[in-house]
Each structure stands twice: as structure tokens, then as C-alpha cells.
Design an enzyme around this catalytic site. Sequence first.
Site, PDB file in Angstrom:
ATOM      1  N   HIS A 150      11.088 -34.239  78.559  1.00  0.00           N
ATOM      2  CA  HIS A 150      12.441 -34.855  80.375  1.00  0.00           C
ATOM      3  C   HIS A 150      11.480 -34.242  81.404  1.00  0.00           C
ATOM      4  CE1 HIS A 150      15.847 -33.760  82.713  1.00  0.00           C
ATOM      5  NE2 HIS A 150      16.209 -34.752  81.508  1.00  0.00           N
ATOM      6  N   ASP A 188      19.216 -36.720  74.143  1.00  0.00           N
ATOM      7  CA  ASP A 188      19.873 -38.329  72.923  1.00  0.00           C
ATOM      8  C   ASP A 188      18.670 -38.221  71.759  1.00  0.00           C
ATOM      9  OD1 ASP A 188      20.681 -39.508  75.143  1.00  0.00           O
ATOM     10  OD2 ASP A 188      18.721 -39.303  76.524  1.00  0.00           O
TER      11      ASP A 188
END
Lengths: 357, 357
Positions: free
Chosen positions: B242, B294
Site C-alpha cells: 500500500h 482488498d
Amino acid sequence: MSVTDTTIAKSDPDGSLVYRGFPIAEIVKNAGFEETAYLVINGRLPKKPELEAFSAELKRKGTIDSKVIELMRELGSGAVPMDVLRTAVSALGSLDKDEGVGERQTSLEAKMAMLAANCHRVPMGMAPRRPRSDLGFADNLLQMLTPKEASGYEKWVFERVLILYMEHELNASSFAVRVVASTLADPYAAATAGLAALKGPLHGGANEEAMRTLLELGEPEKAGAYVEKSLAEGRKVIGFGHRIYKEFDPRARFCKEYLQEMLKKRGGDDNLYRLCDAVERKMWERKGIPPNLDFYAAPIFYLLGIEIPLYTPIFAASRVFGWMAHYNEQVVENKLIRPDATYVGPRNLKYTPLEKR
Amino acid sequence: MSVTDTTIAKSDPDGSLVYRGFPIAEIVKNAGFEETAYLVINGRLPKKPELEAFSAELKRKGTIDSKVIELMRELGSGAVPMDVLRTAVSALGSLDKDEGVGERQTSLEAKMAMLAANCHRVPMGMAPRRPRSDLGFADNLLQMLTPKEASGYEKWVFERVLILYMEHELNASSFAVRVVASTLADPYAAATAGLAALKGPLHGGANEEAMRTLLELGEPEKAGAYVEKSLAEGRKVIGFGHRIYKEFDPRARFCKEYLQEMLKKRGGDDNLYRLCDAVERKMWERKGIPPNLDFYAAPIFYLLGIEIPLYTPIFAASRVFGWMAHYNEQVVENKLIRPDATYVGPRNLKYTPLEKR
């Protein structure tokens, strides 16, 4: 604050603008629309067979099918043309059966003329206008936009205005395109975001508002009082000022010349030119702010008999070529565009149950 | 590089995340979906009558009319759900008759559940699923997404996952929304750009790809070899890494707990949990990269019986509330987002006639 390197275009405060290294004057005086589009996308002027192939491809792919026409019609007569155009391009992202990024880009570019020309009339229930196979992009767009046949000079001018609208480095819509491209979404998704941004009154919407103001004024003699009143009331004079250009917008200068020449060739009065010129002079005298492209493109579109709600869609039909150049430049050495924000809110708040608030 | 101040949300590399000053744990453990949405949009938790009014408004406006259903259907069975969702939201910008920016935002937010639930099935020719007037946003979305009735715990989990997806400061889609908002285009135009960005595999598309990978692997024992092979081939392991979080993604931690608990309550094997955990451990051991939201949201959606192509639309249905908070924050003290680029191309090139190239 620079967010990326680019080789597509550059505008400078002193009024210079280059497309792929060519000063805008070199292009606008010499090149055709397809030639310029090829340059903007590919980074160099095309050789003859390349230009012929690209022009043929744009013609071949320039018709939109009945499904898209139907979808535009369903949006109904109250629909804002830029909403219709955005929705149609978004839908084409599903419906276009072309494969490969390059193919899909050319398909989108080709279809933008027919889409722009029909995004106002079709939702109103009128029959779609269609491209002619014997005409290039600019002439085709013009013949679909207005039923009256323009003169040779006026066609040439319209093509020049499209060329001047094609690309302008990181404006808000091209930046929106790059943000979407950076997620590796497809070109239609990216163009949809560009159209969303272009709708805004601080961006593409300016040419339409400029024309409405000019029509409201009507006479050159009213220019001075209008500018004074706007400034006194703290209102923005639409069509003036630009984030980059401080001395002059070179694109506006070209359009001003074209406007004067169009009126001269037509004979009759030149009120519209004198009105624009008077507003320009007054704004320069009072604020030192020059007119931008929208201010002088609008009266040209008006003289050509194009309806005002189509001015921003026309802008879009040309700018899409620039957007695709940005799409390609972004994805080549892609890095997700995800800037930081400075959080200035509180921290460590505690949840209070609903009954105790 | 910070491009704006914000009070909406903040994520930090150490794994902290706040919504409007509240640590995410405070919210996800205590608040409902509508309550969190109100907080994200308005900057404070609602009082009881405010929450009731907001929830009622979302219910009242949550049905999309037959024109939009028709339009989705016309895109046909091959259509990518995110293309359908984007096109439908763009069309709603024309069709929605609500007036005022706030009204239109609530209308859009309310309709996102029905749009997301139908953007895959309707283009395939199936009958639309509709919201029930007795359910809130999350329960309604879930009952439209899957015909089987979920357990109380699973409904609670689904609502938590939506809350975790709602807002994440300047991700690419929220930034696209702000770029469009900065032109003063309307909320539908801005949301259309957000949806365009969310489609990209580097952004919203990740949860779908994560699930496909997990299904392909199937067994926890295959995790190690899969990670090694991906790293050896230089391929990205989807669901890991991320831009902000370097130690852990707090949202992934919550979802991991939920996943484990869901499987435990169901009885039967916990292969899916052990597979995820094994991939996570291997990635941490080999690269020191933690899983993101996710990666752990995907198996939860899967267990709930939701079709994979709907994972990103679900993300969108929740994130739209965050987008509207960004829209509002942008326009309050608006400045057109038009960054600079550094031109690194040539200058002063001369036009060469076509025949001489």
C-alpha cells in the site's frame, strides 16, 4: 509544483506555446487537423503514407452505432450536452469492440466528432447528423454542427480553432485523464473523467458563458460599463485570465485575427469584433488581464451558426487527441497518482453512544 | 507531496487510520453504516433525529428508475460491471431531477446500492434486484447481491467491510473526484471520474484479482510456492502493499478477524483462512510487505456468496460517501487543481512540408 515530466506541450507565462517542440504559430499556419493530431499523439509530424493511413482510420471508425444514438436519446430533451457526451463515451467503453489500447484510442477519437455534433440534438428527439466519407475530421464536424455550408475561409478557420483547442499540457481535464490512466484503467474510462472535468464552468464551460455575455452586451459601447460593473461587484469576467498566460494567450491572438477577417470577408458590420476588442482593452487597462482562447473562439463558433451549448463539446472533440497523448505518456513509465494531503482535523476522538449525543 | 489540507481522514505508515478524528477501531466496533456515512460527510456523529432523517432519505431515494435499468441492459452481456456502473452514474447526472448539490449527493449515494447490485446481472438480461424498505443500506445491498439470507453475524461483518471501504483520504479515485470538483462540475460528474479511476487494476480492481488468485491456489500448502514463484518472476502479489501502510493495514486486520470468525461459526474447514494467513506470512517473511484491505475483504465477499465481478462495485457503493465528503471539502475554498508539468521535449522546431519528410 511539477508533478510529471512531459514532452507533449508547454505553455509559458510570456505567451509561448509549443506542441511537441513546434511553436504553435508553425503549426496553426501550416498543418491540418489530422496532421496536428498525429504530431500530438506520436511526437513527430507524419510522413505522407502515415498521415493518409491515420486520416483513413479516423474516417473508417467515425460512425457511432444506433445503440449509442438510442442511449443519447433516452437522456431526454432537458439533458446537458456535456452530460450526454460523457455518458455516451462511458458507454462506448463497453460497446466498442476494437481491441488493443491503440485501436480503441483511435476509435474513440474518430467517434468524438459525431458524438459532439449529436449530443444536443439527439436527446431533443432530432435525427442524428452523420459524417460524410469525403471529408476530414474538422470539415465533417462542422457540417454536422450546422446545416449551412461554410465558406472555404471559414472552414479553414474552424479547423484552426480545433487545432488550438487540441492540447494544453496539464489542464484539469488532462490531469484527470492522467490520474485515471495511472490506475491502468482503459482509455475510455480516462476520457470519461476528462469529460467530467471539462464540464466544469472553471474549465471547458467558459466558452459558452463568454458567448452569452457577448450577446447580452450586443454593442461595443457597452463594454466599458460592463467591465466596470463586473469588477465593482467582484464578479469574474468570463474569458479572461489563465493560470499560465499572464501577458497574452497566443491562441486568443490567432482567433482574434480570424474573427476580424471573417467579418471583413462577410461584409456588413463588425460590431462583434469591436465589442470583443473593447472588452479586451478595458480589461487590460483596468486589470492587466488578457483574454483567453475561449473568449475569441466563442464568437467564431457563433458566426459559423453553431448553437452555444455545443461549444464545450467541440472543445472536447479536439482535446480528446491531447488526452490520449497524456494517457500514453502516463502509462509508459507509470506511477499511481496518489498525492498526500495534510490532515488538519482532530485525533483520538471517542465514540459516544447515540443516546448520549 | 501534500496537495491540500483535509479533515476527512488520515492514514499513517504505522497502521493508524482516522475518520474525522475517530480511530477506525472506535468506528468499526461501534457505529453503523449510515452513522459512519453521516460522520464522514458532515464531520461529526449524528444525533438520533439526524441519523433517522439521513437513513430515511437514503431509503426514500434508493430506487433507480426503469430508464436507467434499460440503459444498463443495453450495454449487453459482455459489459464490464464497472463500465456499466460508471455509465449509469453518468446518465443519472442527467436523469436525476433532484435539485441542489446536497440533495443530488444524497440521491446518488442512496442509488449506489441498487446500481452496484445490478450492474452485472441487468446487462446479462436478468431481472433487477430491488431494495427493501425495511432494511438499511448495508443489509439492502447484501440482500440484492446474493439471494441467500446471511446470518446475523455475517450481515454485521458485511456492514463492517463497507465501513472500512468508505473513506481513505487521497487515493486515486478520491483525488480524481477532487480534480473534477475543482472545475465546479456537479457531483455526478465528479463521481463518474471516481468510478473511472476505481476501475483500474492498480486501484479498485485488486479485490477481484485477489480472490481469483486465492481460488486458483485453493490449499494453504500452495501459498509458499506461489509467493516464491511470483517473486522470482517479478510479478506483483495482488492484495499486498500500500502506498501508505508499511507495517500493517488496520482494515485488513479487522477483516482477517472477521474471516476467521465467520468460518468458525459456519463449522467445516477453515482452508480459506489458513490459505490467506499462509500467503500473508510468506510475504512478510520474504518481503516485509503486509496485506491490504482488498486481500481480506475478497474472501469475506466470497463466503457471502457474492459474484467476483461485483467486488469493485461494492467498494464503489461505499466509497461514494467518501467521495462526496471530498467533493464538499474541495469546493468550499476551491482552487482549480491544475498542477505544473516539467517540459523536457525540444523547442523551436520548424514545420517541414509533407512532401519533404
